[in-house]
Design an enzyme around this catalytic site. Structure first.
Site, PDB file in Angstrom:
ATOM      1  N   GLY A   1       0.834  -1.209   0.000  1.00  0.00           N
ATOM      2  CA  GLY A   1       0.000   0.000   0.000  1.00  0.00           C
ATOM      3  C   GLY A   1       0.864   1.253   0.000  1.00  0.00           C
ATOM      4  O   GLY A   1       1.881   1.303   0.676  1.00  0.00           O
TER       5      GLY A   1
ATOM      6  N   ARG B   1      13.513  10.027  -4.108  1.00  0.00           N
ATOM      7  CA  ARG B   1      14.365  11.181  -4.450  1.00  0.00           C
ATOM      8  C   ARG B   1      15.714  11.089  -3.744  1.00  0.00           C
ATOM      9  O   ARG B   1      16.776  11.313  -4.332  1.00  0.00           O
ATOM     10  CB  ARG B   1      13.625  12.461  -4.044  1.00  0.00           C
ATOM     11  CG  ARG B   1      14.405  13.732  -4.206  1.00  0.00           C
ATOM     12  CD  ARG B   1      13.563  14.903  -3.698  1.00  0.00           C
ATOM     13  NE  ARG B   1      14.260  16.165  -3.810  1.00  0.00           N
ATOM     14  CZ  ARG B   1      15.072  16.647  -2.883  1.00  0.00           C
ATOM     15  NH1 ARG B   1      15.294  15.950  -1.777  1.00  0.00           N
ATOM     16  NH2 ARG B   1      15.673  17.808  -3.055  1.00  0.00           N
TER      17      ARG B   1
ATOM     18  N   ARG C   1       0.334  -4.939  -4.388  1.00  0.00           N
ATOM     19  CA  ARG C   1       0.518  -6.052  -3.452  1.00  0.00           C
ATOM     20  C   ARG C   1       0.569  -7.306  -4.312  1.00  0.00           C
ATOM     21  O   ARG C   1      -0.399  -7.590  -5.014  1.00  0.00           O
ATOM     22  CB  ARG C   1      -0.653  -6.123  -2.468  1.00  0.00           C
ATOM     23  CG  ARG C   1      -0.691  -4.963  -1.493  1.00  0.00           C
ATOM     24  CD  ARG C   1      -1.675  -5.249  -0.376  1.00  0.00           C
ATOM     25  NE  ARG C   1      -1.527  -4.294   0.708  1.00  0.00           N
ATOM     26  CZ  ARG C   1      -2.294  -3.226   0.895  1.00  0.00           C
ATOM     27  NH1 ARG C   1      -3.288  -2.982   0.063  1.00  0.00           N
ATOM     28  NH2 ARG C   1      -2.079  -2.415   1.917  1.00  0.00           N
TER      29      ARG C   1
ATOM     30  N   ASP D   1       5.923  -4.931   6.335  1.00  0.00           N
ATOM     31  CA  ASP D   1       6.548  -6.167   6.854  1.00  0.00           C
ATOM     32  C   ASP D   1       6.525  -7.313   5.824  1.00  0.00           C
ATOM     33  O   ASP D   1       7.526  -8.020   5.658  1.00  0.00           O
ATOM     34  CB  ASP D   1       5.895  -6.591   8.173  1.00  0.00           C
ATOM     35  CG  ASP D   1       4.429  -6.969   8.016  1.00  0.00           C
ATOM     36  OD1 ASP D   1       3.669  -6.153   7.464  1.00  0.00           O
ATOM     37  OD2 ASP D   1       4.037  -8.076   8.422  1.00  0.00           O
TER      38      ASP D   1
ATOM     39  N   THR E   1       4.775   2.208   6.173  1.00  0.00           N
ATOM     40  CA  THR E   1       3.358   1.833   6.283  1.00  0.00           C
ATOM     41  C   THR E   1       2.686   2.823   7.226  1.00  0.00           C
ATOM     42  O   THR E   1       3.256   3.170   8.266  1.00  0.00           O
ATOM     43  CB  THR E   1       3.128   0.408   6.807  1.00  0.00           C
ATOM     44  OG1 THR E   1       1.745   0.281   7.197  1.00  0.00           O
ATOM     45  CG2 THR E   1       3.978   0.041   8.009  1.00  0.00           C
TER      46      THR E   1
ATOM     47  N   ASP F   1       0.400   2.066   9.023  1.00  0.00           N
ATOM     48  CA  ASP F   1       0.022   1.291  10.213  1.00  0.00           C
ATOM     49  C   ASP F   1       1.120   1.298  11.278  1.00  0.00           C
ATOM     50  O   ASP F   1       0.861   0.951  12.436  1.00  0.00           O
ATOM     51  CB  ASP F   1      -0.274  -0.170   9.824  1.00  0.00           C
ATOM     52  CG  ASP F   1      -1.276  -0.278   8.692  1.00  0.00           C
ATOM     53  OD1 ASP F   1      -2.088   0.656   8.535  1.00  0.00           O
ATOM     54  OD2 ASP F   1      -1.245  -1.284   7.953  1.00  0.00           O
TER      55      ASP F   1
ATOM     56  N   ASP G   1       3.481  -0.710  11.805  1.00  0.00           N
ATOM     57  CA  ASP G   1       3.536  -2.002  12.513  1.00  0.00           C
ATOM     58  C   ASP G   1       4.696  -2.897  12.086  1.00  0.00           C
ATOM     59  O   ASP G   1       4.562  -4.108  12.016  1.00  0.00           O
ATOM     60  CB  ASP G   1       2.195  -2.745  12.340  1.00  0.00           C
ATOM     61  CG  ASP G   1       1.854  -3.011  10.878  1.00  0.00           C
ATOM     62  OD1 ASP G   1       2.583  -2.519   9.996  1.00  0.00           O
ATOM     63  OD2 ASP G   1       0.859  -3.699  10.612  1.00  0.00           O
TER      64      ASP G   1
ATOM     65  N   ARG H   1     -23.211  16.891  19.319  1.00  0.00           N
ATOM     66  CA  ARG H   1     -23.460  15.516  18.849  1.00  0.00           C
ATOM     67  C   ARG H   1     -22.314  14.581  19.232  1.00  0.00           C
ATOM     68  O   ARG H   1     -21.220  15.011  19.565  1.00  0.00           O
ATOM     69  CB  ARG H   1     -23.596  15.506  17.319  1.00  0.00           C
ATOM     70  CG  ARG H   1     -24.907  16.027  16.828  1.00  0.00           C
ATOM     71  CD  ARG H   1     -24.985  15.896  15.320  1.00  0.00           C
ATOM     72  NE  ARG H   1     -25.066  14.507  14.877  1.00  0.00           N
ATOM     73  CZ  ARG H   1     -25.075  14.158  13.588  1.00  0.00           C
ATOM     74  NH1 ARG H   1     -24.997  15.070  12.650  1.00  0.00           N
ATOM     75  NH2 ARG H   1     -25.161  12.882  13.261  1.00  0.00           N
TER      76      ARG H   1
ATOM     77  N   ARG I   1      -4.945  -1.469   9.816  1.00  0.00           N
ATOM     78  CA  ARG I   1      -5.006  -2.938   9.727  1.00  0.00           C
ATOM     79  C   ARG I   1      -5.248  -3.472  11.136  1.00  0.00           C
ATOM     80  O   ARG I   1      -6.218  -3.068  11.758  1.00  0.00           O
ATOM     81  CB  ARG I   1      -3.720  -3.476   9.086  1.00  0.00           C
ATOM     82  CG  ARG I   1      -3.827  -4.908   8.635  1.00  0.00           C
ATOM     83  CD  ARG I   1      -2.735  -5.317   7.675  1.00  0.00           C
ATOM     84  NE  ARG I   1      -1.409  -4.905   8.119  1.00  0.00           N
ATOM     85  CZ  ARG I   1      -0.290  -5.188   7.470  1.00  0.00           C
ATOM     86  NH1 ARG I   1      -0.351  -5.885   6.349  1.00  0.00           N
ATOM     87  NH2 ARG I   1       0.877  -4.786   7.908  1.00  0.00           N
TER      88      ARG I   1
ATOM     89  N   GLY J   1      -7.877  14.944  21.154  1.00  0.00           N
ATOM     90  CA  GLY J   1      -8.673  15.116  22.380  1.00  0.00           C
ATOM     91  C   GLY J   1      -9.917  14.246  22.402  1.00  0.00           C
ATOM     92  O   GLY J   1     -10.980  14.665  22.881  1.00  0.00           O
ATOM     93  N   ALA J   2      -9.797  13.007  21.903  1.00  0.00           N
ATOM     94  CA  ALA J   2     -10.980  12.131  21.829  1.00  0.00           C
ATOM     95  C   ALA J   2     -11.490  11.771  23.226  1.00  0.00           C
ATOM     96  O   ALA J   2     -10.750  11.829  24.213  1.00  0.00           O
ATOM     97  CB  ALA J   2     -10.612  10.857  21.064  1.00  0.00           C
TER      98      ALA J   2
ATOM     99  N   ARG K   1      -4.202   7.714   3.483  1.00  0.00           N
ATOM    100  CA  ARG K   1      -3.055   7.211   2.715  1.00  0.00           C
ATOM    101  C   ARG K   1      -2.498   8.260   1.759  1.00  0.00           C
ATOM    102  O   ARG K   1      -1.373   8.101   1.245  1.00  0.00           O
ATOM    103  CB  ARG K   1      -3.478   5.967   1.929  1.00  0.00           C
ATOM    104  CG  ARG K   1      -3.628   4.720   2.762  1.00  0.00           C
ATOM    105  CD  ARG K   1      -2.559   3.697   2.448  1.00  0.00           C
ATOM    106  NE  ARG K   1      -2.698   3.202   1.111  1.00  0.00           N
ATOM    107  CZ  ARG K   1      -3.415   2.114   0.773  1.00  0.00           C
ATOM    108  NH1 ARG K   1      -4.026   1.418   1.702  1.00  0.00           N
ATOM    109  NH2 ARG K   1      -3.491   1.727  -0.474  1.00  0.00           N
TER     110      ARG K   1
HETATM  111  O1  F6P Z   1      -1.562  -1.288   5.352  1.00  0.00           O
HETATM  112  C1  F6P Z   1      -2.044  -0.028   4.992  1.00  0.00           C
HETATM  113  C2  F6P Z   1      -3.544  -0.034   4.906  1.00  0.00           C
HETATM  114  O2  F6P Z   1      -3.968   1.255   4.536  1.00  0.00           O
HETATM  115  C3  F6P Z   1      -4.256  -0.524   6.157  1.00  0.00           C
HETATM  116  O3  F6P Z   1      -4.333   0.458   7.150  1.00  0.00           O
HETATM  117  C4  F6P Z   1      -5.579  -0.933   5.591  1.00  0.00           C
HETATM  118  O4  F6P Z   1      -6.163  -1.941   6.395  1.00  0.00           O
HETATM  119  C5  F6P Z   1      -5.235  -1.475   4.234  1.00  0.00           C
HETATM  120  O5  F6P Z   1      -3.964  -0.932   3.894  1.00  0.00           O
HETATM  121  C6  F6P Z   1      -6.207  -1.130   3.161  1.00  0.00           C
HETATM  122  O6  F6P Z   1      -5.814  -1.782   2.021  1.00  0.00           O
HETATM  123  P1  F6P Z   1      -6.458  -1.511   0.596  1.00  0.00           P
HETATM  124  O7  F6P Z   1      -5.940  -0.201   0.097  1.00  0.00           O
HETATM  125  O8  F6P Z   1      -5.978  -2.661  -0.227  1.00  0.00           O
HETATM  126  O9  F6P Z   1      -7.925  -1.476   0.797  1.00  0.00           O
END
Ligand code: F6P
Length: 323
Positions: free
Chosen positions: A12, A22, A73, A104, A127, A129, A131, A164, A173, A187-188, A257
């Site tokens: 992604g 660059r 991917r 990863d 990423t 994420d 992660d 509201r 992910r 500030g959630a 993204r």
């Molecule tokens: O891994 C990055 C990510 O944006 C995740 O946060 C999300 O679950 C997934 O990719 C979405 O993937 P796609 O763009 O294939 O829907």
């Protein structure tokens, strides 16, 4: 010293990929190394989609989200047959060195590829994420976190005006990094992440207390991988708890993204790009660049794993005191 280096963006996309490309081209140019871009990730590598890169190709891309090389991917690269095809592309082009910018899965694949075919490879973690093990931060995370925070701010304005309650779902992910960080910064009033099991009674208790105290808006951030099943389900559940309320549900999705990378992502991407070229120039291989304690470090590609947000005592304390 390598004569040619291939560069590939896999998985992604994230903001900051172009800044990294660059930096690689600039650093390689400094050493007199040619750079070949691989288009469309590992699929493109298997299909021989190569393009020559130079300083002109990367002249005005620093601020642009996405990747000028495009990404994908690839399922086929997970197989030995697929990696064999990819190896042939590099051999035909006379390339022995490659930099893989990926998450990863892509980096683990790069490790197999290097081990099976003897290519010299350095990985760079990216990423939203965040992660990937071996680094505290991946390219793209900072921008995504800020995008989500800004979305919370905007929703807060309208939610405040109308007093509201909103549930906002963020990506990640199965990791809770974006939700945790954007939730704190925005500030959630509730943050639901996969790294914890939500105590529904406690959450609704807090929300009811604040609601009855007329504290204006209430925002609940949920990570897409949370066990609660996402914003829609939580919205339905809250509607049962607060039948008189019109609960807003907002899934931020792919807005996280895209967009121009933050300064932090541009700088991180540039540091990783330069470090990867320097590592290949120094004869290093089979490693991933990472950032630990503000310094660039390397770990073996073979050790790269998916990681989760570590809910340290300090992070838990912030959740306890600030929500
Ligand atoms: O891994 C990055 C990510 O944006 C995740 O946060 C999300 O679950 C997934 O990719 C979405 O993937 P796609 O763009 O294939 O829907």
């Amino acid at each position: 010293m390598p004569q040619k280096i291939a560069v590939i963006t896999s998985g992604g996309d994230v903001p900051g990929l172009n800044a990294c490309i660059r930096a690689i081209v600039h650093a390689a140019h400094h050493h007199g190394i040619e750079v070949t871009g691989v288009r469309h990730g590992y699929d493109g590598l298997m299909n021989g989609e190569l393009q020559t890169m130079n300083l002109d190709t990367v002249h005005d891309i620093m601020q642009r989200g996405g990747t000028i090389l495009h990404s994908a991917r690839s399922k086929e690269f997970e197989t030995q047959v697929g990696r064999q095809r990819a190896a042939q592309t590099l051999r035909d082009a006379g390339i022995e060195h490659m930099i893989v910018i990926g998450g990863d899965g892509s980096l683990t694949g790069a490790g197999y590829f290097a081990a099976e075919h003897g290519f010299k490879i350095i990985g760079i973690p990216k990423t939203i994420d965040n992660d990937v093990s071996g680094t505290e931060v991946c390219i793209g995370y900072d921008t995504a976190m800020n995008t989500a925070m800004q979305a919370l701010d905007r929703i807060r304005d309208t939610a405040d005006s109308h007093e509201r309650m909103f549930v906002i779902e963020v990506m990640g992910r199965d990791s809770g990094y974006i939700a945790y960080a954007a939730g704190l910064a925005g500030g959630a009033d509730g943050i639901l992440i996969p790294e914890t099991t939500t105590d529904w009674q406690a959450l609704t208790g807090v929300l009811k207390a604040r609601h009855s105290g007329r504290r204006g808006s209430l925002l609940i951030v949920v990570a897409e991988g949370d066990e609660s099943g996402g914003a829609q389900k939580i919205g339905e559940r809250l509607t049962r708890e607060f039948p008189e309320e019109k609960i807003g549900v907002c899934v931020l999705g792919h807005t996280q993204r895209g967009g121009a990378p933050t300064a932090a992502d541009r700088i991180l991407a540039s540091r990783f790009g330069v470090a990867a070229v320097e590592a290949l120039a120094a004869g290093r291989t089979g490693l991933m660049a990472g950032l630990v304690g503000g310094e660039i470090v390397f770990c073996p590609l073979a050790d790269v794993k998916r990681k989760h947000l570590d809910l340290t005592a300090e992070r838990q304390k912030l959740l306890e005191l600030l929500l």
